[in-house]
Motif scaffolding. Structure first.
Motif, PDB file in Angstrom:
ATOM      1  N   GLY A 135      -8.595  -0.741  12.413  1.00  0.00           N
ATOM      2  CA  GLY A 135      -9.385  -1.952  12.661  1.00  0.00           C
ATOM      3  C   GLY A 135      -8.565  -3.008  12.090  1.00  0.00           C
ATOM      4  O   GLY A 135      -9.189  -4.227  12.444  1.00  0.00           O
ATOM      5  N   VAL A 136      -7.342  -2.579  11.200  1.00  0.00           N
ATOM      6  CA  VAL A 136      -6.783  -3.982  10.808  1.00  0.00           C
ATOM      7  C   VAL A 136      -5.395  -4.056  11.634  1.00  0.00           C
ATOM      8  O   VAL A 136      -4.239  -3.328  11.851  1.00  0.00           O
ATOM      9  CB  VAL A 136      -5.936  -3.553   9.699  1.00  0.00           C
ATOM     10  N   PRO A 137      -5.043  -5.577  12.579  1.00  0.00           N
ATOM     11  CA  PRO A 137      -3.769  -5.729  12.472  1.00  0.00           C
ATOM     12  C   PRO A 137      -2.889  -5.907  11.076  1.00  0.00           C
ATOM     13  O   PRO A 137      -2.646  -5.480  10.747  1.00  0.00           O
ATOM     14  CB  PRO A 137      -4.000  -7.149  12.833  1.00  0.00           C
ATOM     15  N   PHE A 138      -1.410  -5.152  11.673  1.00  0.00           N
ATOM     16  CA  PHE A 138      -0.260  -5.435  11.698  1.00  0.00           C
ATOM     17  C   PHE A 138      -0.026  -5.695   9.504  1.00  0.00           C
ATOM     18  O   PHE A 138       0.129  -5.886   8.888  1.00  0.00           O
ATOM     19  CB  PHE A 138       0.799  -4.954  12.039  1.00  0.00           C
ATOM     20  N   TYR A 139      -0.419  -7.154  10.457  1.00  0.00           N
ATOM     21  CA  TYR A 139       0.389  -8.228   9.363  1.00  0.00           C
ATOM     22  C   TYR A 139      -0.410  -8.484   8.431  1.00  0.00           C
ATOM     23  O   TYR A 139      -0.812  -9.198   7.566  1.00  0.00           O
ATOM     24  CB  TYR A 139       0.775  -9.532  10.168  1.00  0.00           C
ATOM     25  N   LYS A 140      -2.413  -8.282   8.945  1.00  0.00           N
ATOM     26  CA  LYS A 140      -3.270  -8.137   7.908  1.00  0.00           C
ATOM     27  C   LYS A 140      -3.052  -6.757   7.246  1.00  0.00           C
ATOM     28  O   LYS A 140      -4.590  -7.043   6.583  1.00  0.00           O
ATOM     29  CB  LYS A 140      -4.897  -8.320   8.491  1.00  0.00           C
ATOM     30  N   LEU A 141      -2.346  -6.021   7.189  1.00  0.00           N
ATOM     31  CA  LEU A 141      -3.014  -4.569   6.723  1.00  0.00           C
ATOM     32  C   LEU A 141      -2.095  -4.801   4.746  1.00  0.00           C
ATOM     33  O   LEU A 141      -1.509  -5.321   4.916  1.00  0.00           O
ATOM     34  CB  LEU A 141      -2.085  -3.531   6.538  1.00  0.00           C
ATOM     35  N   THR A 142      -3.271  -4.237   3.730  1.00  0.00           N
ATOM     36  CA  THR A 142      -2.715  -4.293   2.522  1.00  0.00           C
ATOM     37  C   THR A 142      -2.333  -3.279   2.077  1.00  0.00           C
ATOM     38  O   THR A 142      -3.554  -2.757   2.014  1.00  0.00           O
ATOM     39  CB  THR A 142      -3.508  -5.361   1.681  1.00  0.00           C
ATOM     40  N   ILE A 143      -1.305  -2.596   1.425  1.00  0.00           N
ATOM     41  CA  ILE A 143      -1.431  -1.433   0.990  1.00  0.00           C
ATOM     42  C   ILE A 143      -1.270  -1.308  -0.058  1.00  0.00           C
ATOM     43  O   ILE A 143      -0.957  -1.952  -1.117  1.00  0.00           O
ATOM     44  CB  ILE A 143      -0.290  -0.410   1.601  1.00  0.00           C
ATOM     45  N   THR A 187       9.646  13.929 -13.465  1.00  0.00           N
ATOM     46  CA  THR A 187       9.411  13.807 -12.479  1.00  0.00           C
ATOM     47  C   THR A 187       8.977  12.006 -12.720  1.00  0.00           C
ATOM     48  O   THR A 187       8.404  11.564 -13.853  1.00  0.00           O
ATOM     49  CB  THR A 187       8.105  13.794 -11.413  1.00  0.00           C
ATOM     50  N   HIS A 188       9.863  11.020 -12.223  1.00  0.00           N
ATOM     51  CA  HIS A 188       9.910   9.444 -12.814  1.00  0.00           C
ATOM     52  C   HIS A 188       9.390   8.624 -11.087  1.00  0.00           C
ATOM     53  O   HIS A 188       9.238   9.417 -10.252  1.00  0.00           O
ATOM     54  CB  HIS A 188      11.012   8.768 -12.883  1.00  0.00           C
ATOM     55  N   MET A 189       8.602   8.114 -12.034  1.00  0.00           N
ATOM     56  CA  MET A 189       7.731   7.059 -10.903  1.00  0.00           C
ATOM     57  C   MET A 189       8.010   5.689 -11.046  1.00  0.00           C
ATOM     58  O   MET A 189       7.818   5.699 -12.242  1.00  0.00           O
ATOM     59  CB  MET A 189       6.068   7.469 -10.908  1.00  0.00           C
ATOM     60  N   ASP A 190       7.938   4.874  -9.442  1.00  0.00           N
ATOM     61  CA  ASP A 190       8.166   4.165  -9.208  1.00  0.00           C
ATOM     62  C   ASP A 190       6.549   3.382  -8.384  1.00  0.00           C
ATOM     63  O   ASP A 190       7.033   4.421  -7.232  1.00  0.00           O
ATOM     64  CB  ASP A 190       8.995   3.737  -8.729  1.00  0.00           C
ATOM     65  N   GLU A 191       5.951   2.662  -9.046  1.00  0.00           N
ATOM     66  CA  GLU A 191       4.609   1.931  -7.815  1.00  0.00           C
ATOM     67  C   GLU A 191       4.614   1.218  -7.666  1.00  0.00           C
ATOM     68  O   GLU A 191       5.573   0.055  -8.654  1.00  0.00           O
ATOM     69  CB  GLU A 191       3.226   2.627  -8.659  1.00  0.00           C
ATOM     70  N   LEU A 192       4.917   0.302  -6.535  1.00  0.00           N
ATOM     71  CA  LEU A 192       4.756  -0.934  -5.579  1.00  0.00           C
ATOM     72  C   LEU A 192       3.406  -0.692  -5.160  1.00  0.00           C
ATOM     73  O   LEU A 192       3.053  -0.440  -4.267  1.00  0.00           O
ATOM     74  CB  LEU A 192       5.674  -0.919  -4.673  1.00  0.00           C
ATOM     75  N   LYS A 193       2.911  -1.955  -5.791  1.00  0.00           N
ATOM     76  CA  LYS A 193       1.366  -2.444  -6.134  1.00  0.00           C
ATOM     77  C   LYS A 193       0.984  -3.562  -5.392  1.00  0.00           C
ATOM     78  O   LYS A 193       1.910  -4.645  -4.781  1.00  0.00           O
ATOM     79  CB  LYS A 193       1.075  -2.559  -7.321  1.00  0.00           C
ATOM     80  N   THR A 194       0.000  -2.999  -4.344  1.00  0.00           N
ATOM     81  CA  THR A 194      -0.331  -4.451  -3.480  1.00  0.00           C
ATOM     82  C   THR A 194       1.073  -4.851  -2.208  1.00  0.00           C
ATOM     83  O   THR A 194       1.182  -5.964  -3.200  1.00  0.00           O
ATOM     84  CB  THR A 194      -1.073  -5.371  -4.431  1.00  0.00           C
ATOM     85  N   VAL A 195       1.153  -4.285  -1.499  1.00  0.00           N
ATOM     86  CA  VAL A 195       2.196  -4.630  -0.305  1.00  0.00           C
ATOM     87  C   VAL A 195       1.554  -4.886   0.968  1.00  0.00           C
ATOM     88  O   VAL A 195       0.658  -4.856   1.696  1.00  0.00           O
ATOM     89  CB  VAL A 195       2.710  -2.788  -0.339  1.00  0.00           C
ATOM     90  N   LYS A 196       2.255  -6.005   1.439  1.00  0.00           N
ATOM     91  CA  LYS A 196       1.708  -6.682   2.342  1.00  0.00           C
ATOM     92  C   LYS A 196       3.799  -6.565   3.071  1.00  0.00           C
ATOM     93  O   LYS A 196       4.215  -6.959   2.820  1.00  0.00           O
ATOM     94  CB  LYS A 196       1.686  -8.191   2.010  1.00  0.00           C
ATOM     95  N   LEU A 197       3.271  -5.948   4.381  1.00  0.00           N
ATOM     96  CA  LEU A 197       3.969  -6.350   5.588  1.00  0.00           C
ATOM     97  C   LEU A 197       4.296  -7.503   5.948  1.00  0.00           C
ATOM     98  O   LEU A 197       3.618  -8.464   6.279  1.00  0.00           O
ATOM     99  CB  LEU A 197       3.960  -5.298   6.272  1.00  0.00           C
ATOM    100  N   THR A 198       6.180  -7.827   5.867  1.00  0.00           N
ATOM    101  CA  THR A 198       6.362  -9.511   5.995  1.00  0.00           C
ATOM    102  C   THR A 198       6.816  -9.211   7.295  1.00  0.00           C
ATOM    103  O   THR A 198       6.809 -10.836   8.475  1.00  0.00           O
ATOM    104  CB  THR A 198       6.645 -10.002   5.081  1.00  0.00           C
ATOM    105  N   LYS A 199       7.684  -8.674   8.253  1.00  0.00           N
ATOM    106  CA  LYS A 199       8.466  -8.829   8.974  1.00  0.00           C
ATOM    107  C   LYS A 199       8.794  -7.120   9.238  1.00  0.00           C
ATOM    108  O   LYS A 199       9.173  -6.018   8.862  1.00  0.00           O
ATOM    109  CB  LYS A 199       9.781  -9.157   8.778  1.00  0.00           C
ATOM    110  N   ARG A 200       9.193  -7.505  11.281  1.00  0.00           N
ATOM    111  CA  ARG A 200       9.935  -5.974  11.894  1.00  0.00           C
ATOM    112  C   ARG A 200      10.653  -6.056  11.947  1.00  0.00           C
ATOM    113  O   ARG A 200      11.298  -7.088  12.652  1.00  0.00           O
ATOM    114  CB  ARG A 200       8.610  -5.544  12.746  1.00  0.00           C
TER     115      ARG A 200
END
Length: 145
Positions: free
Chosen positions: A79-87, A101-114
């Protein structure tokens, strides 16, 4: 730190990308961050120090069109529009067999362009999604700033 000569380097097969609650297959992921810095001058021609500004991070993922459609279906189910989604977190891990194993964590991601693209001769259709990484990129537990 040891230097490997003629050993196996990381490749795409060593990379795993995890989204919480999603089983997406990513074709490509790229991300970067930066800290603004500028020299400070006083008397003379040489800098006497420097000042720092804002930290900024961003990224991009590429999905095959079918995986993108699955992603949109997941957004609809939430129930979340594409650009309102917060990952909250995207984890990118990589390791050679038998190694840590090495890890990179991308924290609090917002989608800005398709970006959609289709061209004659394409073997698969892809969709590129630009991301703003609000919480920064944490590498092996080390905060960026």
């Amino acid at each position: 730190m040891s230097l490997k000569v003629n050993g196996k380097a990381y490749d795409w097969g060593d990379v795993d990308v995890k989204f919480p609650g999603l089983a997406l297959v990513v074709q490509e992921i790229s991300y970067d961050d930066e800290m603004e810095m500028e020299e400070s001058y006083g008397y003379g021609h040489r800098p006497r120090g420097y000042g720092t500004g804002n930290y900024k991070s961003s990224g991009k993922i590429s999905l095959l069109r079918d995986d993108y459609e699955e992603f949109l279906a997941w957004c609809r189910a939430q129930g979340v529009p594409f650009y309102k989604l917060t990952i909250p977190s995207i984890v990118v891990s990589y390791a050679n067999e038998g190694e840590k194993t090495h890890m990179d964590e991308l924290k609090t991601v917002k989608l800005t362009k398709r970006s959609h693209k289709a061209a004659q001769g394409d073997k698969g259709l892809t969709v590129d999604i630009d991301m703003m990484i609000v919480g920064g990129i944490v590498t092996d537990g080390l905060e960026p700033a």
